[in-house]
Design a protein around this motif. Structure first.
Motif, mmCIF file in Angstrom:
data_model
loop_
_atom_site.group_PDB
_atom_site.id
_atom_site.type_symbol
_atom_site.label_atom_id
_atom_site.label_comp_id
_atom_site.label_asym_id
_atom_site.label_seq_id
_atom_site.Cartn_x
_atom_site.Cartn_y
_atom_site.Cartn_z
ATOM 1 N N SER A 180 1.970 9.516 8.985
ATOM 2 C CA SER A 180 1.718 10.381 7.832
ATOM 3 C C SER A 180 1.100 9.553 6.706
ATOM 4 O O SER A 180 1.174 8.323 6.709
ATOM 5 C CB SER A 180 3.034 11.003 7.359
ATOM 6 O OG SER A 180 3.875 9.975 6.847
ATOM 7 N N ASP A 181 0.516 10.250 5.729
ATOM 8 C CA ASP A 181 -0.037 9.539 4.567
ATOM 9 C C ASP A 181 1.042 8.707 3.892
ATOM 10 O O ASP A 181 0.795 7.588 3.441
ATOM 11 C CB ASP A 181 -0.630 10.543 3.572
ATOM 12 C CG ASP A 181 -2.030 10.998 4.008
ATOM 13 O OD1 ASP A 181 -2.501 10.541 5.069
ATOM 14 O OD2 ASP A 181 -2.637 11.797 3.273
ATOM 15 N N GLU A 182 2.247 9.271 3.800
ATOM 16 C CA GLU A 182 3.333 8.533 3.163
ATOM 17 C C GLU A 182 3.651 7.249 3.937
ATOM 18 O O GLU A 182 3.853 6.182 3.340
ATOM 19 C CB GLU A 182 4.568 9.421 3.082
ATOM 20 C CG GLU A 182 5.534 8.938 2.034
ATOM 21 C CD GLU A 182 6.861 9.674 2.109
ATOM 22 O OE1 GLU A 182 6.849 10.872 2.438
ATOM 23 O OE2 GLU A 182 7.876 9.015 1.839
ATOM 24 N N GLU A 183 3.672 7.352 5.254
ATOM 25 C CA GLU A 183 3.932 6.147 6.067
ATOM 26 C C GLU A 183 2.824 5.112 5.900
ATOM 27 O O GLU A 183 3.085 3.903 5.877
ATOM 28 C CB GLU A 183 4.075 6.535 7.550
ATOM 29 C CG GLU A 183 5.374 7.249 7.868
ATOM 30 C CD GLU A 183 5.430 7.785 9.302
ATOM 31 O OE1 GLU A 183 6.416 7.492 9.985
ATOM 32 O OE2 GLU A 183 4.495 8.498 9.718
ATOM 33 N N ILE A 184 1.597 5.583 5.768
ATOM 34 C CA ILE A 184 0.464 4.653 5.568
ATOM 35 C C ILE A 184 0.625 3.907 4.241
ATOM 36 O O ILE A 184 0.512 2.685 4.177
ATOM 37 C CB ILE A 184 -0.882 5.421 5.601
ATOM 38 C CG1 ILE A 184 -1.193 5.890 7.027
ATOM 39 C CG2 ILE A 184 -2.012 4.554 5.058
ATOM 40 C CD1 ILE A 184 -2.411 6.796 7.144
ATOM 41 N N LEU A 185 0.920 4.664 3.165
ATOM 42 C CA LEU A 185 1.030 4.026 1.848
ATOM 43 C C LEU A 185 2.240 3.094 1.775
ATOM 44 O O LEU A 185 2.180 2.035 1.156
ATOM 45 C CB LEU A 185 1.084 5.094 0.747
ATOM 46 C CG LEU A 185 -0.204 5.923 0.627
ATOM 47 C CD1 LEU A 185 -0.048 7.019 -0.423
ATOM 48 C CD2 LEU A 185 -1.404 5.040 0.291
ATOM 49 N N ARG A 186 3.326 3.479 2.425
ATOM 50 C CA ARG A 186 4.500 2.589 2.485
ATOM 51 C C ARG A 186 4.181 1.305 3.229
ATOM 52 O O ARG A 186 4.586 0.215 2.834
ATOM 53 C CB ARG A 186 5.653 3.277 3.218
ATOM 54 C CG ARG A 186 6.513 4.138 2.347
ATOM 55 C CD ARG A 186 7.544 4.841 3.233
ATOM 56 N NE ARG A 186 8.119 5.963 2.531
ATOM 57 C CZ ARG A 186 9.225 5.884 1.812
ATOM 58 N NH1 ARG A 186 9.875 4.759 1.731
ATOM 59 N NH2 ARG A 186 9.691 6.943 1.170
ATOM 60 N N ALA A 187 3.453 1.441 4.334
ATOM 61 C CA ALA A 187 3.098 0.259 5.130
ATOM 62 C C ALA A 187 2.171 -0.662 4.339
ATOM 63 O O ALA A 187 2.277 -1.891 4.416
ATOM 64 C CB ALA A 187 2.423 0.691 6.436
ATOM 65 N N GLN A 188 1.279 -0.051 3.559
ATOM 66 C CA GLN A 188 0.364 -0.833 2.728
ATOM 67 C C GLN A 188 1.146 -1.726 1.766
ATOM 68 O O GLN A 188 0.878 -2.925 1.631
ATOM 69 C CB GLN A 188 -0.557 0.120 1.948
ATOM 70 C CG GLN A 188 -1.614 -0.580 1.120
ATOM 71 C CD GLN A 188 -2.388 0.378 0.230
ATOM 72 O OE1 GLN A 188 -1.870 1.414 -0.195
ATOM 73 N NE2 GLN A 188 -3.631 0.034 -0.058
ATOM 74 N N VAL A 189 2.152 -1.136 1.111
ATOM 75 C CA VAL A 189 2.980 -1.873 0.155
ATOM 76 C C VAL A 189 3.860 -2.896 0.878
ATOM 77 O O VAL A 189 3.994 -4.044 0.445
ATOM 78 C CB VAL A 189 3.855 -0.891 -0.657
ATOM 79 C CG1 VAL A 189 4.826 -1.644 -1.546
ATOM 80 C CG2 VAL A 189 2.962 -0.003 -1.494
ATOM 81 N N GLU A 190 4.424 -2.480 1.971
ATOM 82 C CA GLU A 190 5.306 -3.363 2.743
ATOM 83 C C GLU A 190 4.560 -4.630 3.175
ATOM 84 O O GLU A 190 5.058 -5.744 3.019
ATOM 85 C CB GLU A 190 5.780 -2.583 3.982
ATOM 86 C CG GLU A 190 6.822 -3.272 4.822
ATOM 87 C CD GLU A 190 8.236 -3.048 4.299
ATOM 88 O OE1 GLU A 190 8.409 -2.261 3.351
ATOM 89 O OE2 GLU A 190 9.144 -3.698 4.838
ATOM 90 N N LEU A 191 3.347 -4.454 3.677
ATOM 91 C CA LEU A 191 2.550 -5.602 4.127
ATOM 92 C C LEU A 191 2.182 -6.494 2.938
ATOM 93 O O LEU A 191 2.270 -7.721 3.007
ATOM 94 C CB LEU A 191 1.270 -5.101 4.821
ATOM 95 C CG LEU A 191 0.335 -6.188 5.366
ATOM 96 C CD1 LEU A 191 0.990 -6.946 6.518
ATOM 97 C CD2 LEU A 191 -0.995 -5.578 5.827
ATOM 98 N N ALA A 192 1.805 -5.851 1.838
ATOM 99 C CA ALA A 192 1.409 -6.609 0.640
ATOM 100 C C ALA A 192 2.583 -7.397 0.082
ATOM 101 O O ALA A 192 2.427 -8.516 -0.400
ATOM 102 C CB ALA A 192 0.854 -5.658 -0.413
ATOM 103 N N ARG A 193 3.783 -6.806 0.142
ATOM 104 C CA ARG A 193 4.936 -7.428 -0.518
ATOM 105 C C ARG A 193 5.776 -8.316 0.389
ATOM 106 O O ARG A 193 6.618 -9.052 -0.114
ATOM 107 C CB ARG A 193 5.803 -6.341 -1.156
ATOM 108 C CG ARG A 193 5.061 -5.691 -2.313
ATOM 109 C CD ARG A 193 5.900 -4.733 -3.100
ATOM 110 N NE ARG A 193 5.082 -4.153 -4.170
ATOM 111 C CZ ARG A 193 5.509 -3.240 -5.014
ATOM 112 N NH1 ARG A 193 6.748 -2.777 -4.925
ATOM 113 N NH2 ARG A 193 4.705 -2.777 -5.944
ATOM 114 N N THR A 194 5.554 -8.237 1.689
ATOM 115 C CA THR A 194 6.299 -9.166 2.546
ATOM 116 C C THR A 194 5.405 -10.295 3.055
ATOM 117 O O THR A 194 5.887 -11.381 3.345
ATOM 118 C CB THR A 194 6.914 -8.464 3.789
ATOM 119 O OG1 THR A 194 5.866 -7.863 4.553
ATOM 120 C CG2 THR A 194 7.948 -7.426 3.386
#
Ligand code: AN7
Length: 401
Positions: A318-332
């Motif tokens: 979902s779009d929400e999963e995409i945006l969460r993954a974007q942040v997760e990758l950036a922040r981890t």
């Protein structure tokens, strides 16, 4: 089948075409073409230098290479993110580190060099953004005119700016990507332009080098390679690359190919999950990841074959999963992907929740584009403090922690 010299072979009827500027799809059945090399090529493979042209023994022959030193992108072990989801061997292939910020550069260095070989004066593409940015840059370097057909209002600001900066003529189509591509393909001959969409078999030859770099970087073939899927050329080209490594006697296994599409633009995932032989186009594709907002993927047949033949899988996010993954990758991991680029990560997160991978599987997520491309996307909550020039921030900052 063996061929004499490089040939363009139809993936549907097998008809062999002699390469030329006017040859884009099969003259008999309209099928997609693929560059085939004589068997002797696979007995004489050697890799020299760095970047895409390191693999020139498995690339089409050109007269003059138009290059920005693309390829050779970071293959980063994602230990922090991997630990969180129980994957001990998770890697990111960060294609956002290419010269124009996406994997498209691998294809364009080959496609534009071929355009010159064929004596072309202008090139064109329909694009959700990255193809146009990349094509415009390589065309500028080659001294070619470029025309880009873009879905008006649905191209991320950074990508549009790149195409403009490199001097492309911008055709805004009041429709989606699929409309833009249809219009371009039906008028390209009349316009006298060489089309560099992924229907062009040479462009995706360049893109297969991602597979070569993954294999060399790991020192082996991974169990899984995960791609975001729009037009489905990249996952198809990756599969071709892995098969060629095996054919050349270099790799001894093949990876499972995993395709990730956004929920609102997922005809390939749907066909795969329903076990159907053909896709049903999505008439009104929608997703925040505008790069993969595509309803009639050009290379759907190649992609379905890649996923099925490799015994891989396909998944929607979902779009929400995409945006969460974007942040997760950036922040981890410190890697900033544009939304479409993070779709592969969203797919890995979803599949690992479902128990699809084993803990010691080597999983490579291809992160296809840079986060700076899409500055408007709404990302995330973050900590912020506004202070006066004479104010001590310490107490307020402590409260934020
Ligand atoms: C960041 O630029 O189609 O499945 O016109 O920009 O090979 O299409 C971009 C596609 C994934 C999907 N990630 O790759 C275009 C365009 C990013 C992309 C894809 C795109 P394909």
């Amino acid at each position: 089948m063996d061929v004499e010299g490089e040939a363009l072979v139809c993936i549907d009827c097998g008809r062999v075409h002699k390469p030329g500027p006017g040859v884009l799809v099969c003259e008999k059945c309209n099928g997609l073409l693929e560059v085939s090399y004589p068997k002797s090529v696979f007995g004489n493979v050697s890799f020299n230098g760095t970047g895409v042209w390191r693999y020139s023994s498995l690339l089409p022959k050109v007269d003059r290479i138009i290059t920005l030193n693309e390829g050779n992108t970071p293959l980063v072990k994602a230990e922090n993110l991997g630990r969180k989801i129980g994957l001990r061997n998770l890697y990111v292939k960060f294609e956002g580190a290419n010269p124009t910020g996406s994997f498209k550069d691998r294809g364009m260095t080959v496609g534009v060099s071929i355009a010159l070989k064929f004596g072309q004066k202008s090139v064109a593409c329909a694009s959700t953004g990255n193809t146009s940015a990349s094509m415009a840059a390589y065309a500028a370097r080659a001294g070619l005119k470029s025309f880009v057909f873009l879905p008006d209002g649905y191209v991320a600001a950074g990508k549009l700016l790149q195409a403009i900066a490199h001097g492309a003529t911008i055709v805004k189509v009041r429709g989606n990507f699929d409309d833009a591509l249809r219009i371009l393909l039906s008028h390209s001959a009349e316009l006298g332009v060489y089309v560099l969409n992924s229907v062009n078999p040479y462009r995706i030859e360049g893109q297969k080098t991602t597979a070569f770099e993954i294999w060399e970087g790991l020192g082996k073939t991974p169990e899984f390679v995960v791609y975001p899927v729009g037009n489905a050329a990249n996952i198809s080209s990756g599969w071709k690359g892995f098969i060629e490594l095996k054919e050349a006697g270099l790799a001894n296994s093949l990876p499972k190919m995993v395709g990730v599409q956004a929920e609102g633009a997922a005809p390939i995932v749907k066909a795969f999950l329903e076990g159907r032989g053909e896709i049903e186009p999505v008439e009104k594709p929608e997703t925040v990841a505008t790069a993969i907002r595509i309803g009639r993927p050009l290379s759907w047949k190649k992609a379905l074959r890649a996923i099925r033949d490799s015994k891989g899988t396909a998944v929607t996010v979902s779009d929400e999963e995409i945006l969460r993954a974007q942040v997760e990758l950036a922040r981890t991991e410190g890697i900033f992907a544009e939304p479409a680029g993070a779709a592969s990560i969203a797919g890995v997160l979803k599949l690992s929740r479902e128990g699809y991978f084993k803990g010691d599987d080597t999983v490579v997520a291809v992160v296809t584009g840079h986060g700076l491309k899409d500055p408007e996307v709404k990302i995330m909550p973050y900590a912020e403090l506004v202070i006066q020039p004479d104010e001590n921030p310490v107490e307020a900052l402590r409260k934020l922690l």
